[in-house]
Design an enzyme around this catalytic site. Structure first.
Site, PDB file in Angstrom:
ATOM      1  N   SER A 254       0.836  -1.192   0.000  1.00  0.00           N
ATOM      2  CA  SER A 254       0.000   0.000   0.000  1.00  0.00           C
ATOM      3  C   SER A 254       0.880   1.255   0.000  1.00  0.00           C
ATOM      4  CB  SER A 254      -0.969  -0.046   1.178  1.00  0.00           C
ATOM      5  OG  SER A 254      -2.004   0.891   1.036  1.00  0.00           O
TER       6      SER A 254
ATOM      7  N   ASP B 294      -9.287  -6.225  -4.073  1.00  0.00           N
ATOM      8  CA  ASP B 294      -8.343  -5.298  -3.462  1.00  0.00           C
ATOM      9  C   ASP B 294      -8.677  -3.840  -3.785  1.00  0.00           C
ATOM     10  OD1 ASP B 294      -5.941  -4.197  -2.451  1.00  0.00           O
ATOM     11  OD2 ASP B 294      -4.731  -5.819  -3.306  1.00  0.00           O
TER      12      ASP B 294
ATOM     13  N   HIS C 145      -7.097  -6.158   0.494  1.00  0.00           N
ATOM     14  CA  HIS C 145      -5.903  -5.317   0.467  1.00  0.00           C
ATOM     15  C   HIS C 145      -4.705  -5.926   1.191  1.00  0.00           C
ATOM     16  CE1 HIS C 145      -4.058  -1.553  -0.488  1.00  0.00           C
ATOM     17  NE2 HIS C 145      -3.972  -1.110   0.748  1.00  0.00           N
TER      18      HIS C 145
END
Length: 293
Positions: A104, A244, A271
């Site tokens: 991320s 995701d 995610h």
């Protein structure tokens, strides 16, 4: 398994780090960059099993969260702070050669590091559920919002239009969005590291990114690296899940642009693919790092 914990002095504060295992033979350590900004290293502890293969697995709490929490100081919550922290941690721990994994926000940091600083000694990079463009990320989140109920769509649109992100209808809609695409609430049967209370860097997240995943209005709102991806010379493994926040379009954008790249899509994962399919994720990483040591 040997676990080493410590603190690195940084900007008059302290950066917490954690090392699982030790390197043997020609195996290079793996350093993990967590999400957020402000998400902490905790969830990465599910990857400790990677150390069983004779490799040191290094995680840390970036300044502003977890064991590196700092109260206030909004002037610190920017890419420069966290970039220099990574550079200093490499020096502090003597990490001349390593594999780099960014998840991320950590992947955004990795991309910026490789493109703008051109560091030596990076054997490979793993870009896990991340993105090269805040504009593209927001665009894809808004596309997925259109699959939600009209009530939730309206609540999110109203919050973005008014700037009122405290409205109960918006908060409920955002919670449903994150449940669909980010992660679920930890269960009693989940690993302890996922259930452990942690000091989230809310200020660093809001200051650098924004109030939610689809409204980047912080100082990372102009983050744009799509045109620079072609300059990444390191082997790159791109990972995302079918559900995701990092959609297949975002992942494919990186895959198409990074010359020496591989893309792995994790079915039915959100995610945090490494949490929701830990065994497959670890098998993949072990294979990848052995190929690129």
């Amino acid at each position: 398994m040997k676990i080493t914990e410590g603190y690195m002095p940084y900007l008059g504060y302290k950066t917490y780090y954690r090392i699982a295992g030790e390197c043997s033979g020609n195996k290079k350590p793996l350093i993990l960059l967590h999400g957020g900004p402000g998400s902490t290293h905790n969830y990465f502890e599910v990857l400790d099993q990677l150390a069983d293969e004779g490799r040191a697995i290094i995680s840390y709490d970036q300044l502003g969260c977890g064991n590196s929490y700092v109260e206030g100081h909004s002037e610190l919550w920017c890419s420069k702070t966290w970039m220099n922290e990574l550079i200093e941690l490499r020096k502090y721990l003597g990490l001349n050669e390593l594999h780099l994994l960014g998840q991320s926000w950590g992947g955004m940091l990795s991309i910026e590091y490789l493109c703008d600083h051109k560091p030596e000694g990076i054997k490979s990079v793993i870009l896990s559920s991340t993105h090269p463009s805040s504009k593209l990320w927001a665009q894809e989140q808004h596309r997925m919002i259109k699959f939600m109920s009209q009530e939730d769509q309206d609540a999110i649109a109203k919050a973005e239009a008014t700037g009122n992100f405290d409205d109960p209808a918006y908060l409920a809609a955002n919670e449903r969005f994150m449940l669909l695409h980010a992660a679920g609430v930890p269960k009693d049967t989940d690993p302890e590291c996922l259930r452990r209370p942690k000091k989230i860097g809310t200020d660093s997240y809001i200051t650098a990114w924004g109030p939610n995943e689809y409204t980047p209005i912080g100082n990372l709102s102009n983050y744009e690296y799509r045109d620079k991806l072609k300059n990444i010379k390191e082997p790159a493994l791109i990972i995302n899940g079918t559900n995701d926040l990092c959609t297949p379009l975002v992942a494919k954008t990186m895959y198409d642009s990074i010359p020496n790249s591989r893309w792995e899509l994790f079915d039915d994962c959100r995610h945090v693919c490494f949490v929701e399919d830990t065994d497959r994720y670890c098998r993949l990483l072990n294979e990848w790092m052995e190929q690129n040591d």
